[in-house]
Write a protein that holds these residues in place. Structure first.
Motif, PDB file in Angstrom:
ATOM      1  N   UNK A 192      36.609  35.097  40.229  1.00 52.45           N
ATOM      2  CA  UNK A 192      36.893  35.201  38.800  1.00 52.45           C
ATOM      3  C   UNK A 192      35.918  36.197  38.201  1.00 52.45           C
ATOM      4  N   UNK A 193      36.440  37.357  37.819  1.00 51.32           N
ATOM      5  CA  UNK A 193      35.650  38.454  37.274  1.00 51.32           C
ATOM      6  C   UNK A 193      34.474  38.800  38.193  1.00 51.32           C
ATOM      7  N   UNK A 194      34.760  39.125  39.466  1.00 53.18           N
ATOM      8  CA  UNK A 194      33.678  39.558  40.349  1.00 53.18           C
ATOM      9  C   UNK A 194      33.026  40.818  39.804  1.00 53.18           C
ATOM     10  N   UNK A 195      31.734  40.998  40.088  1.00 50.88           N
ATOM     11  CA  UNK A 195      30.980  42.099  39.476  1.00 50.88           C
ATOM     12  C   UNK A 195      30.593  43.188  40.469  1.00 50.88           C
ATOM     13  N   UNK A 196      29.894  42.826  41.540  1.00 49.15           N
ATOM     14  CA  UNK A 196      29.371  43.808  42.494  1.00 49.15           C
ATOM     15  C   UNK A 196      29.598  43.299  43.918  1.00 49.15           C
ATOM     16  N   UNK A 197      29.483  44.208  44.885  1.00 47.73           N
ATOM     17  CA  UNK A 197      29.685  43.826  46.286  1.00 47.73           C
ATOM     18  C   UNK A 197      28.846  44.719  47.196  1.00 47.73           C
ATOM     19  N   UNK A 467      37.232  48.386  46.399  1.00 42.88           N
ATOM     20  CA  UNK A 467      36.903  48.396  44.979  1.00 42.88           C
ATOM     21  C   UNK A 467      36.917  46.972  44.423  1.00 42.88           C
ATOM     22  N   UNK A 468      35.884  46.653  43.661  1.00 47.50           N
ATOM     23  CA  UNK A 468      35.831  45.371  42.953  1.00 47.50           C
ATOM     24  C   UNK A 468      36.667  45.528  41.683  1.00 47.50           C
ATOM     25  N   UNK A 469      37.905  45.031  41.735  1.00 43.53           N
ATOM     26  CA  UNK A 469      38.803  45.079  40.579  1.00 43.53           C
ATOM     27  C   UNK A 469      38.528  43.825  39.750  1.00 43.53           C
ATOM     28  N   UNK A 475      39.300  42.150  45.423  1.00 44.64           N
ATOM     29  CA  UNK A 475      38.936  43.450  45.960  1.00 44.64           C
ATOM     30  C   UNK A 475      40.211  44.198  46.328  1.00 44.64           C
ATOM     31  N   UNK A 476      40.218  45.517  46.092  1.00 47.66           N
ATOM     32  CA  UNK A 476      41.379  46.342  46.422  1.00 47.66           C
ATOM     33  C   UNK A 476      40.933  47.528  47.263  1.00 47.66           C
TER      34      UNK A 476
END
Length: 619
Positions: A192-197, A467-469, A475-476
């Motif tokens: 839920x609303x991921x920010x960074x990876x 990409x963190x969408x 992730x996409x």
């Protein structure tokens, strides 16, 4: 956050500080496109008669506004039967005017009160607001009793609310009971609303699951969950069952199994042992920095909304979004220090200790440079050999979606930056819903992918970008193929404030809350710093002083610019019997877009807290 402008006489021109000294000025009605968190019901001030109403003018790009959301939570809980908070969302960026984006932001930041969607800034202008955030208190009979801009006003609000409760209980005009807030239906997604990876040494993907207040480890496919670190509850507990509060940035200490986490809303750095899953606090006190020391033992120095972290030059660079600076954590000495910035919001290149930043939200490092994106100036920048350089970005009020030469290219509130294997730079251009690629060799910007829901970070794995969408909660994957975008430049809707060439008096208005006084025990209790973009907009009067009123001389050869104003005031409780008075530092920064014209008012008031004099009527 950026200041706005006034363009006609309005209610705030006569507002005062306390319930006992207020002018009887009726609060204007709330006008906008629609409402959130009300079950599709329209709310009016007339409907709220009998309640104390707190209007919070905010925009979801603004870190100061996010701080205020957290400051208000205990106050809303304490007075839930008499106080109704209304968020008035008046957007800065084009993307923020999208109703679906606003709906997502209200969920992302756990806004548990009604929100008025004010995309045309109608209610903003009716209340003569000049800065995000601004708080306006309305009494149970519908009159404005207090106004304050910036953060740190909860103590004053608490005092005035108590006064209002006492007064209106006696008058019989206070009505207790539930307000108009209706909670939306909760959504169930893995992230839920991921920010960074980041990629771990075991080739898994570690994601900061911001709205779930946890860290999630995924298989290389970016979908299969291996484990979740964190209970999912907002908190700041260490150990094997840790809690976080909207964690964001992640970085791996090379050669170890240790990940450093920017625990943003807790104002902490945490470390995660990938082998054991144990979490430890390594920097910060849990209190938000407002003033004072920035260098020293890591557990003694306050941080402010660390948004991203990156391993660089043998330590952890920190994007300190909350005060527009960069910090540095040395794991060998366990020390924190200021890496760059002055706390003034804007774009100013040069020596690191003189640079201006604007809510730095993404970091990435190569062998020579620390790359960063400043979200509020829609800028790509880097630090190298002690000097800050801007590659893309024109200032606080210009943004868009345009490819081509870097000097003309435009971004819109980017939150992430990634150094790719070919040494080019991928930008998570969040409010353009796009991934952009900057090529240092050709000094050009291209668009790699579009129609991504608020990308906030990206990883390169082989030939793909992961990409963190963030607003799509997943992730996409994308290839590196580029398409050219020839978009338009946008600018903030608000008109500039007219100022004259020659002399103008800039006055920051601050009245200590009831029961407090300015703290003069250790020297001056106030500080005012004024600079400008361009620098030669101000011919005389720029710099730092201890008075909140300053005479400036404006260059008649400059037609448009920005006044950067940072003000602070220290006040303490004023009870002689109190051996240890409670003290509070109030601080606000403005970026005031200005236009130099011949017949403008010769006084510019900026409201920081309360009002013991009425500003002149707007023209």
């Amino acid at each position: 956050m950026d200041a706005g402008t006034r363009n006609r006489p309005t209610v705030l021109d006569t507002a005062v500080t306390t319930a006992k000294r207020r002018a009887r000025v009726r609060a204007p009605e709330l006008v906008g496109r629609g409402w959130l968190n009300t079950g599709d019901t329209t709310v009016s001030l007339k409907d709220l008669r009998g309640k104390i109403v707190l209007l919070d003018f905010w925009t979801f790009c603004c870190i100061n506004c996010l701080h205020v959301l957290d400051e208000l939570r205990p106050l809303e809980k304490q007075y839930e039967d008499v106080l109704v908070t209304i968020g008035v969302h008046s957007p800065k960026f084009v993307h923020e005017a999208d109703p679906e984006a606003l709906k997502a932001a209200v969920e992302r930041y756990e806004v548990h009160h009604p929100v008025l969607d004010d995309p045309e800034l109608t209610t903003w202008q009716n209340y003569a607001v000049k800065a995000w955030p601004t708080l306006v208190l309305v009494d149970p009979e519908g009159y404005v009793v207090h106004v304050a801009a910036g953060e740190g006003h909860v103590d004053a609000l608490n005092t005035i609310i108590k006064e209002l409760i006492e007064e209106h209980d006696e008058k019989g005009t206070l009505h207790r009971g539930d307000g108009p807030y209706v909670a939306p239906e909760p959504q169930n997604t893995t992230l839920r609303f991921p920010a960074k990876a980041i990629v771990t040494p075991g080739n898994t993907i570690l994601v900061s699951d911001s709205a779930h207040h946890s860290i999630v480890e995924l298989e290389a496919d970016g979908e299969t969950v291996i484990r979740r670190i964190g209970t999912g509850e907002r908190g700041r507990t260490d150990g094997l069952n840790p809690t976080f509060s909207e964690p964001a940035g992640l970085t791996l200490i090379p050669g170890t199994q240790t990940v450093v986490i920017a625990d943003t809303v807790n104002h902490l750095l945490r470390s995660l042992d990938l082998d054991t899953g144990e979490v430890t606090t390594i920097a910060g006190t849990g209190e938000q920095w407002r003033d004072g020391e920035t260098d020293g033992p890591a557990d003694k120095i306050d941080l402010t909304s660390p948004w991203d972290v990156a391993w660089w030059n043998g330590g952890i660079a920190i994007a300190m979004a909350g005060n527009h600076t960069l910090g540095f954590y040395d794991p060998n000495t366990n020390q924190i220090s200021r890496l760059a910035g002055t706390t003034v919001e804007g774009i100013n290149d040069g020596p690191a200790d003189q640079a201006f930043f604007a809510q730095t939200s993404g970091l990435a490092a190569d062998e020579e440079r620390l790359w960063m994106v400043d979200s509020e100036t829609s800028a790509l920048r880097y630090l190298e050999n002690g000097e800050v350089h801007t590659v893309i970005g024109k200032g606080l009020f210009a943004f868009g979606h345009k490819d081509g030469d870097a000097e003309e290219a435009l971004l819109q509130h980017p939150l992430g930056v990634t150094v790719l294997k070919d040494r080019s730079v991928a930008i998570s251009d969040t409010y353009n819903n796009a991934i952009r690629r900057y090529d240092p060799e050709t000094n050009t910007l291209t668009t790699i992918a579009t129609d991504i829901a608020e990308p906030s970070d990206a990883l390169q794995i082989d030939s793909e970008l992961i990409v963190v969408a963030s607003a799509a909660h997943k992730l996409e994957r994308f290839s590196a193929a580029a398409t050219k975008i020839d978009g338009e430049e946008h600018a903030v809707k608000r008109p500039s404030t007219d100022i004259p060439s020659g002399q103008i008096e800039l006055a920051v208005i601050f009245t200590p809350p009831t029961g407090t006084k300015l703290d003069e025990r250790y020297g001056p209790s106030t500080r005012l710093e004024i600079t400008s973009s361009p620098e030669n907009l101000i011919l005389e009067g720029a710099g730092v002083s201890t008075e909140l009123v300053r005479v400036l001389r404006i260059n008649d050869q400059i037609t448009n610019g920005v006044l950067h104003v940072v003000a602070q005031a220290a006040s303490c409780s004023d009870d002689p019997a109190d051996e240890h008075p409670v003290c509070r530092l109030t601080r606000q920064d403005w970026g005031v877009p200005v236009r130099v014209v011949a017949d403008a008012p010769t006084r510019l008031p900026l409201l920081m807290g309360g009002m013991d004099e009425a500003p002149p009527a707007a023209t």
